[in-house]
Motif scaffolding. Structure first.
Motif, mmCIF file in Angstrom:
data_model
loop_
_atom_site.group_PDB
_atom_site.id
_atom_site.type_symbol
_atom_site.label_atom_id
_atom_site.label_comp_id
_atom_site.label_asym_id
_atom_site.label_seq_id
_atom_site.Cartn_x
_atom_site.Cartn_y
_atom_site.Cartn_z
ATOM 1 N N GLU A 106 10.933 33.680 36.827
ATOM 2 C CA GLU A 106 11.974 34.462 37.491
ATOM 3 C C GLU A 106 12.236 33.968 38.901
ATOM 4 O O GLU A 106 13.379 33.917 39.340
ATOM 5 C CB GLU A 106 11.595 35.934 37.478
ATOM 6 C CG GLU A 106 11.601 36.502 36.069
ATOM 7 C CD GLU A 106 11.296 37.982 36.047
ATOM 8 O OE1 GLU A 106 11.505 38.649 37.063
ATOM 9 O OE2 GLU A 106 10.855 38.455 34.989
ATOM 10 N N SER A 107 11.185 33.626 39.625
ATOM 11 C CA SER A 107 11.364 33.111 40.980
ATOM 12 C C SER A 107 10.206 32.176 41.318
ATOM 13 O O SER A 107 9.140 32.256 40.723
ATOM 14 C CB SER A 107 11.423 34.254 41.996
ATOM 15 O OG SER A 107 10.164 34.892 42.086
ATOM 16 N N SER A 152 8.894 31.126 31.108
ATOM 17 C CA SER A 152 9.825 32.112 31.658
ATOM 18 C C SER A 152 9.488 32.310 33.135
ATOM 19 O O SER A 152 8.477 32.922 33.476
ATOM 20 C CB SER A 152 9.686 33.424 30.893
ATOM 21 O OG SER A 152 10.527 34.395 31.458
#
Length: 182
Positions: A92-93, A90
């Motif tokens: 996000e950025s 996972s």
């Protein structure tokens, strides 16, 4: 109770299957993956108690050493390795992007474990010899200093076995590149 993983990588499918059978008969281990990878090599990734994994891997190494390409045993592997292997990390950025390539499937997992344990980074992906003529690579992210430290540690881990192919670090990668990766 000590969790561990290990892998053997063979030049041929037939030897890989023989080795898998030997490992399962040697100790109480569980196969996570046993499959053909490019270019017709065979990998067996297993888990279990450290002593069982050691016994199984050593039995396969000794019995089928003439076709052995590479292997490893890791006690207490970093938890993020599993998500990266299965493409389920996972992210996000991506602040900085670290890339490391190796000549073998086994060596990329060792490199990833070293990287994840040495700095505050997130493993994005471990591509294990699929569609790459037997080579493997990892992608990781974090702050630039952490990515640099992690890649340096990973390079050192695989340089000893002459399995290091190449590496790169990209500070602030382009948004379009990041979107194509995650």
């Amino acid at each position: 109770m000590s969790k561990a993983i290990g892998m053997v990588e063979y030049k041929t499918v037939s030897t890989g299957l023989l080795a898998a059978d030997t490992m399962l008969k040697t100790a109480q281990v569980e196969i996570l993956e046993a499959q053909t990878v490019c270019p017709g090599k065979y990998i067996i990734l297993l888990k279990g108690e450290l002593s069982a994994v050691k016994a199984s891997i050593e039995a396969a190494r000794l019995k089928y050493r003439e076709h052995l390409i590479d292997s490893f045993i890791l006690g207490n592997p970093h938890d993020s390795i599993f998500a990266a292997i299965y493409g389920a990390a996972s992210i996000e950025s991506i602040k900085a992007l670290g890339v490391l390539e190796t000549f073998s499937a086994a060596s990329i997992i060792v490199a990833a474990d070293e990287a994840a344990k040495s700095a505050e980074v997130t493993l994005i992906e471990l591509r294990i010899a699929r569609g790459m003529c037997g080579k493997s690579y990892m992608l990781l992210t974090g702050e630039i200093a952490a990515v640099e430290a992690a890649i340096d540690k990973a390079k050192a881990a695989v340089s000893e076995s002459a399995m290091l192919l190449d590496s790169a670090i990209i500070a602030n990668p382009d948004r379009k590149l990041c979107e194509s990766i995650i």
